[in-house]
Design a protein around this motif. Structure first.
Motif, PDB file in Angstrom:
ATOM      1  N   SER A 173      -5.134  -2.428   8.264  1.00  0.00           N
ATOM      2  CA  SER A 173      -6.161  -3.117   7.696  1.00  0.00           C
ATOM      3  C   SER A 173      -5.604  -4.257   6.795  1.00  0.00           C
ATOM      4  O   SER A 173      -6.416  -5.267   6.669  1.00  0.00           O
TER       5      SER A 173
ATOM      6  N   HIS B  93       4.852  -0.828   3.345  1.00  0.00           N
ATOM      7  CA  HIS B  93       3.764   0.554   2.868  1.00  0.00           C
ATOM      8  C   HIS B  93       4.791   1.715   2.506  1.00  0.00           C
ATOM      9  O   HIS B  93       5.722   2.015   3.039  1.00  0.00           O
TER      10      HIS B  93
ATOM     11  N   THR C  59      -3.131   7.016   2.027  1.00  0.00           N
ATOM     12  CA  THR C  59      -4.340   6.555   2.945  1.00  0.00           C
ATOM     13  C   THR C  59      -5.310   5.489   2.152  1.00  0.00           C
ATOM     14  O   THR C  59      -6.342   5.160   2.963  1.00  0.00           O
ATOM     15  N   LYS C  60      -5.030   5.425   0.954  1.00  0.00           N
ATOM     16  CA  LYS C  60      -6.220   4.603   0.043  1.00  0.00           C
ATOM     17  C   LYS C  60      -5.755   3.545  -0.887  1.00  0.00           C
ATOM     18  O   LYS C  60      -6.300   2.420  -1.065  1.00  0.00           O
TER      19      LYS C  60
ATOM     20  N   LYS D  61      -4.624   8.215   9.361  1.00  0.00           N
ATOM     21  CA  LYS D  61      -5.326   7.299   8.190  1.00  0.00           C
ATOM     22  C   LYS D  61      -4.408   6.196   7.539  1.00  0.00           C
ATOM     23  O   LYS D  61      -4.828   5.107   7.110  1.00  0.00           O
ATOM     24  N   GLN D  62      -3.116   6.639   7.339  1.00  0.00           N
ATOM     25  CA  GLN D  62      -2.066   5.767   6.847  1.00  0.00           C
ATOM     26  C   GLN D  62      -1.806   4.517   7.558  1.00  0.00           C
ATOM     27  O   GLN D  62      -1.888   3.452   7.103  1.00  0.00           O
TER      28      GLN D  62
ATOM     29  N   VAL E 162      -3.894   0.649  -2.355  1.00  0.00           N
ATOM     30  CA  VAL E 162      -3.406  -0.881  -2.454  1.00  0.00           C
ATOM     31  C   VAL E 162      -2.763  -1.413  -3.891  1.00  0.00           C
ATOM     32  O   VAL E 162      -3.490  -1.142  -4.950  1.00  0.00           O
TER      33      VAL E 162
ATOM     34  N   ASP F 129      -3.845   3.283   9.942  1.00  0.00           N
ATOM     35  CA  ASP F 129      -5.098   2.441   9.856  1.00  0.00           C
ATOM     36  C   ASP F 129      -5.250   1.539   8.443  1.00  0.00           C
ATOM     37  O   ASP F 129      -5.663   0.622   8.612  1.00  0.00           O
ATOM     38  N   HIS F 130      -4.813   2.244   7.452  1.00  0.00           N
ATOM     39  CA  HIS F 130      -4.862   1.597   6.116  1.00  0.00           C
ATOM     40  C   HIS F 130      -3.987   0.394   6.160  1.00  0.00           C
ATOM     41  O   HIS F 130      -4.239  -0.653   5.655  1.00  0.00           O
TER      42      HIS F 130
ATOM     43  N   SER G 170       0.808  -1.316  -0.015  1.00  0.00           N
ATOM     44  CA  SER G 170       0.103   0.017   0.087  1.00  0.00           C
ATOM     45  C   SER G 170       0.842   1.398  -0.025  1.00  0.00           C
ATOM     46  O   SER G 170       2.261   1.179   0.238  1.00  0.00           O
TER      47      SER G 170
END
Length: 173
Positions: free
Chosen positions: A68, A51, A26-27, A61-62, A29, A64-65, A23
């Protein structure tokens, strides 16, 4: 990040392990992440994941991204943070946001994170810290014909409590 990678060919050419981009920001993948994880598992290639950290994006947010994604995967090596850009931040600003990100990520995951960086980038972007030198280091020192890579100051003698864990000495595979 090399798009479609031929893992069977890499295995015949002596690959020992791999780090797979999962990843960034923040979004995002990586479009080949799930395929690369499946192929390395099928072929028995030990792997870690990483990442790509974007300091100008929300650090929480990063964290958490990436969490996940990492929590749903099995990998044998480190989970790492790719540190290659400071987005124009001062050394102290970059250090502050990266430290918050790493602490949140480790709290989410329950284990320590490795740092991927080059000596040139790290030394120009980061002050000496009390926290980063204790992280495992995946060092990028390309084209070096040395027995050991040059290390960022953070991990260099007399600053380092440990040596590097992984050395990326090529940029092309």
């Amino acid at each position: 990040w090399q798009l479609t990678f031929d893992w069977e060919k890499a295995l015949t050419q002596g690959i020992v392990y791999a780090f797979i981009k999962s990843s960034e920001g923040t979004k995002v993948v990586d479009g080949q992440f799930h395929r690369n994880m499946a192929e390395t598992a099928r072929l028995g290639i030990p792997r870690g994941i990483y990442h790509y950290f974007k300091p100008d994006k929300d650090w929480k947010k990063q964290a958490d991204h990436f969490s996940s994604i990492a929590l749903g995967q099995v990998f044998e090596l480190d989970a790492a943070i790719d540190c290659e850009t400071n987005a124009g931040m001062s050394k102290q600003e970059y250090s502050n946001v990266l430290e918050k990100f790493v602490k949140q990520l480790e709290a989410n995951l329950g284990y320590s994170i490795a740092i991927y960086t080059s000596p040139g980038f790290w030394n120009s972007a980061m002050p000496l810290t009390s926290w980063a030198k204790n992280k495992a280091l995946w060092v990028a020192h390309w084209g070096a014909s040395l027995i050991e890579p040059t290390l960022p100051d953070e991990w260099s003698k007399p600053n380092r409590p440990r040596t590097w864990t992984h050395w990326q000495w090529l940029a092309n595979g």
